[in-house]
Design a protein around this motif. Sequence first.
Motif, PDB file in Angstrom:
ATOM      1  N   ALA A 157       0.827  -1.202   0.000  1.00  0.00           N
ATOM      2  CA  ALA A 157       0.000   0.000   0.000  1.00  0.00           C
ATOM      3  C   ALA A 157       0.860   1.251   0.000  1.00  0.00           C
ATOM      4  N   SER A 158       0.419   2.249  -0.747  1.00  0.00           N
ATOM      5  CA  SER A 158       1.085   3.548  -0.782  1.00  0.00           C
ATOM      6  C   SER A 158       0.581   4.412   0.368  1.00  0.00           C
ATOM      7  N   LYS A 159       0.937   5.673   0.326  1.00  0.00           N
ATOM      8  CA  LYS A 159       0.584   6.576   1.422  1.00  0.00           C
ATOM      9  C   LYS A 159      -0.921   6.721   1.591  1.00  0.00           C
ATOM     10  N   ASP A 160      -1.665   6.653   0.492  1.00  0.00           N
ATOM     11  CA  ASP A 160      -3.108   6.827   0.558  1.00  0.00           C
ATOM     12  C   ASP A 160      -3.857   5.502   0.651  1.00  0.00           C
ATOM     13  N   GLY A 161      -3.146   4.389   0.844  1.00  0.00           N
ATOM     14  CA  GLY A 161      -3.800   3.111   1.064  1.00  0.00           C
ATOM     15  C   GLY A 161      -4.057   2.278  -0.171  1.00  0.00           C
ATOM     16  N   TRP A 162      -3.716   2.774  -1.366  1.00  0.00           N
ATOM     17  CA  TRP A 162      -3.966   2.028  -2.592  1.00  0.00           C
ATOM     18  C   TRP A 162      -2.876   0.981  -2.800  1.00  0.00           C
ATOM     19  N   GLN A 163      -3.289  -0.235  -3.184  1.00  0.00           N
ATOM     20  CA  GLN A 163      -2.369  -1.276  -3.627  1.00  0.00           C
ATOM     21  C   GLN A 163      -2.459  -1.398  -5.138  1.00  0.00           C
ATOM     22  N   GLU A 164      -1.314  -1.401  -5.796  1.00  0.00           N
ATOM     23  CA  GLU A 164      -1.272  -1.382  -7.254  1.00  0.00           C
ATOM     24  C   GLU A 164      -0.927  -2.762  -7.790  1.00  0.00           C
ATOM     25  N   LEU A 183      -5.467  -9.310  -1.155  1.00  0.00           N
ATOM     26  CA  LEU A 183      -5.255  -8.015  -0.497  1.00  0.00           C
ATOM     27  C   LEU A 183      -5.155  -8.272   1.005  1.00  0.00           C
ATOM     28  N   PRO A 184      -3.971  -8.138   1.599  1.00  0.00           N
ATOM     29  CA  PRO A 184      -3.787  -8.529   3.007  1.00  0.00           C
ATOM     30  C   PRO A 184      -4.478  -7.566   3.958  1.00  0.00           C
ATOM     31  N   ALA A 185      -4.570  -8.006   5.204  1.00  0.00           N
ATOM     32  CA  ALA A 185      -5.219  -7.184   6.226  1.00  0.00           C
ATOM     33  C   ALA A 185      -4.354  -6.006   6.649  1.00  0.00           C
ATOM     34  N   LEU A 186      -3.024  -6.118   6.501  1.00  0.00           N
ATOM     35  CA  LEU A 186      -2.105  -5.028   6.866  1.00  0.00           C
ATOM     36  C   LEU A 186      -1.308  -4.628   5.622  1.00  0.00           C
ATOM     37  N   PRO A 187      -1.925  -3.955   4.668  1.00  0.00           N
ATOM     38  CA  PRO A 187      -1.241  -3.685   3.393  1.00  0.00           C
ATOM     39  C   PRO A 187      -0.115  -2.670   3.493  1.00  0.00           C
ATOM     40  N   TYR A 188      -0.086  -1.864   4.556  1.00  0.00           N
ATOM     41  CA  TYR A 188       0.945  -0.826   4.664  1.00  0.00           C
ATOM     42  C   TYR A 188       2.322  -1.383   5.022  1.00  0.00           C
ATOM     43  N   TYR A 189       2.384  -2.579   5.591  1.00  0.00           N
ATOM     44  CA  TYR A 189       3.669  -3.118   6.046  1.00  0.00           C
ATOM     45  C   TYR A 189       4.392  -3.781   4.875  1.00  0.00           C
ATOM     46  N   SER A 190       4.989  -2.961   4.029  1.00  0.00           N
ATOM     47  CA  SER A 190       5.643  -3.448   2.816  1.00  0.00           C
ATOM     48  C   SER A 190       7.149  -3.205   2.794  1.00  0.00           C
ATOM     49  N   LEU A 211       3.518   4.509   5.980  1.00  0.00           N
ATOM     50  CA  LEU A 211       3.003   5.839   6.306  1.00  0.00           C
ATOM     51  C   LEU A 211       3.390   6.275   7.711  1.00  0.00           C
ATOM     52  N   LEU A 212       3.219   5.398   8.701  1.00  0.00           N
ATOM     53  CA  LEU A 212       3.453   5.765  10.094  1.00  0.00           C
ATOM     54  C   LEU A 212       4.852   5.429  10.580  1.00  0.00           C
ATOM     55  N   LYS A 213       5.587   4.593   9.821  1.00  0.00           N
ATOM     56  CA  LYS A 213       6.939   4.149  10.194  1.00  0.00           C
ATOM     57  C   LYS A 213       6.959   3.321  11.469  1.00  0.00           C
ATOM     58  N   THR A 214       5.832   2.748  11.860  1.00  0.00           N
ATOM     59  CA  THR A 214       5.833   1.786  12.950  1.00  0.00           C
ATOM     60  C   THR A 214       6.391   0.453  12.452  1.00  0.00           C
TER      61      THR A 214
END
Length: 736
Positions: free
Chosen positions: A394-401, A493-500, A555-558
């Motif tokens: 996922a990118s900053k706005d939550g979209w997965q390409e 589409l995973p449940a935590l898409p931001y952790y890439s 996005l959050l760097k966690t």
Amino acid sequence: MEYDFSRIDYAICGITYPDTLKILPAPGPKTQQKFVIGDKNGVLQCLSIKDEEAIVQFKTVPGKPITAVQLATNDGSQADKVFAASGNEVKGYTRKGKVFLSIETALSETITSISYCKNHCRSILAGDLILCSGRTVTHYRDLREFHSYICEDRVLDIASFATPNNTRVRLLVLIANKGAVMLENGQIAARAVVTSGPSRLLVPPPMHVSDLYSFYGAADGSVGLVAFEDSMLTSKCLVEGKGLGSVMCLGWYFSNGNSHLAVGRHDGSVQLYLVDMENLGDKPRLKYTYFSGEPVTSVSGGCVGTEESELLVTTFSGRVFALRSRRLVSGSGMFTNVPPDVIAARRSKLEVEVARLEKQAANEREKYHRNTRSLEGGVTTPPLLDIQYELLGASKDGWQEARIMAPVPLDMLFIYCNRKLDMKTDSAAVLSVCPSQGSSSDFLATVRCQAGTRRLWVRMRHAGPPQAECARVLIYALPAGAPRVARLIILRLPALPYYSQHEDPDSDSESRAWCVLSVSGSFSVAEMMAWLSEALPGDLPRPAASVAVARSHSLLKTILVCRLQRGRAVFKSDNVSTIATMRDVISNCSLRKSIRLETSCDIPEAACIKSFKKIEEQFKAEHKKYENVSLKKALNALDLDENVLADSDPVLCGDYLRVWETPLDDEADAYFQILVDTVMQWYTDWKKNTLYRTEPGNEKLELLPALKDCNLDIIYKILSNESQSPSSPDLSINKI
């Protein structure tokens, strides 16, 4: 130097893999060079260019797909040998196409990369061969296995470095999900974590014998440098990958004394970066960009068509073309000096070739019709559409390409999902979303492509509140030509898409408020890895006795750290919502498998407040942008005249005039809303998973307006939970 290039198409071969085109060194000064290329049909051919026409020097018969090609040189000197890998076999060819070497290795997986390194000992090949296959790196000397090393995960690429006055060879290896390691004598000498996920390596021309540098290209589009100095392996990002396609290949282009790093990307772009060879750590300067329309698999510079340097490019579908200076194509270029009889001969040859292809197509069509009308029993199998695809995090706005590419033009895509999705596609296609029937929660859409579209992207994200399960997306790709047989693509589409983004699992920070989830039960590492794939995007490490995975939020760097072994798994994160989602995902997966688990969560009291302090500056910056966007929309609603604003006595004050002149950023509103929803979810999950075990009531009603107004005093008061403080550790145990 002028960067004014024109494209000249040379040849078409089969589907190509990355870095399967190599230019042979010139036998002498001011002489044109030959090049070799291998394709998926198993054909290796050596070509030269004369009068803008490709001449075959040698060509092998079809066989297993050729996945790697390497020359018997690594310093630009004379190379009389070409190595090609297909399956688990490596063959060596001379310049005239004679096979002088054939090695059938004991590797169980396909060889994906070859490296050749000259050594100072007398050996049969005057050097060493290093082969990469799956997780294994095998070092051959004198046609015998010299060293072998099994990596933690899949090997992506490799570079070799000779040691001065010694037969020792150092190997720089890119490992999926792990970064880069330096191997020496079959042992790890140093390790470096590269968060961008590097996929390709390119060694610069040798300046000093002791230099160990290599450029890398990453999946997120960035380009960087890996250096081995003072027994330390370090990495440095030189070009950010913001909005750029993933790097598929790297090459060198030399012209007029300048050194350029050529980058071929998945989005079809070819870029030239000017590199300072005396200071490799300096940021390269972008000088030229060309779009080919399909993914680029190989780039290399050399004097192929003329005595001056040009950039040779290969695409996924097998098109080979050159980017040559425009002055060599028109005006006083070489093309205008071609004799008329040569042009006539070329035209007649093309006419014969077209007639042959038309006859072959007619025969195949008649054969197919005859078989379908036959009364005899039989089964006809249409050819499988060869499509390559990848799903990014996922990118900053939550979209997965999802990036889809095919060797033939596509006509339509039919997309189905068992959950509601938000979706959009690029300008080369038209998206139509079908309305849901009744109260169904599924999603159905069609994408109609423009004529000649071979590559397109589709962006997706979950619609509605987050859920602790992955969404299964089915994409049916239909080609424009016959046979009209669709190819099925299955995406998750995973449940935590931001952790890439990848991180080092051993790096720890005491300043973070770590939330820990411990899981124990009768499960294997492979089962836990399958459950983990429901939550995290991208490829995960292969199952082993013990596995460690670390990812960071884009996005959050966690950070999320997972440590798995048989019967026990520990998940650690400074994001309380991440731990809550992981807990729900594992619970749902274990229920489907009927596996009894014991889970325990340790949530610190200061989890929310510490997490918010880390994003406080980002939150205030996004809130400022959000206010400016709202004000800009209000000013636009006034329909102010531009002439009135340009008068000496402006109608607006200075602050309003500055906002009026600022371009409108529609995504700023979405970014700020994502941060607000994230903090609200933090507080909700923190309340549910600590000893309080309560649903947030009035505090949640007060927190939402405080976040939208960026009232830090109220935010700190609610998140620190001053009214309640537990007297015992935050520990809850559940049995599933």
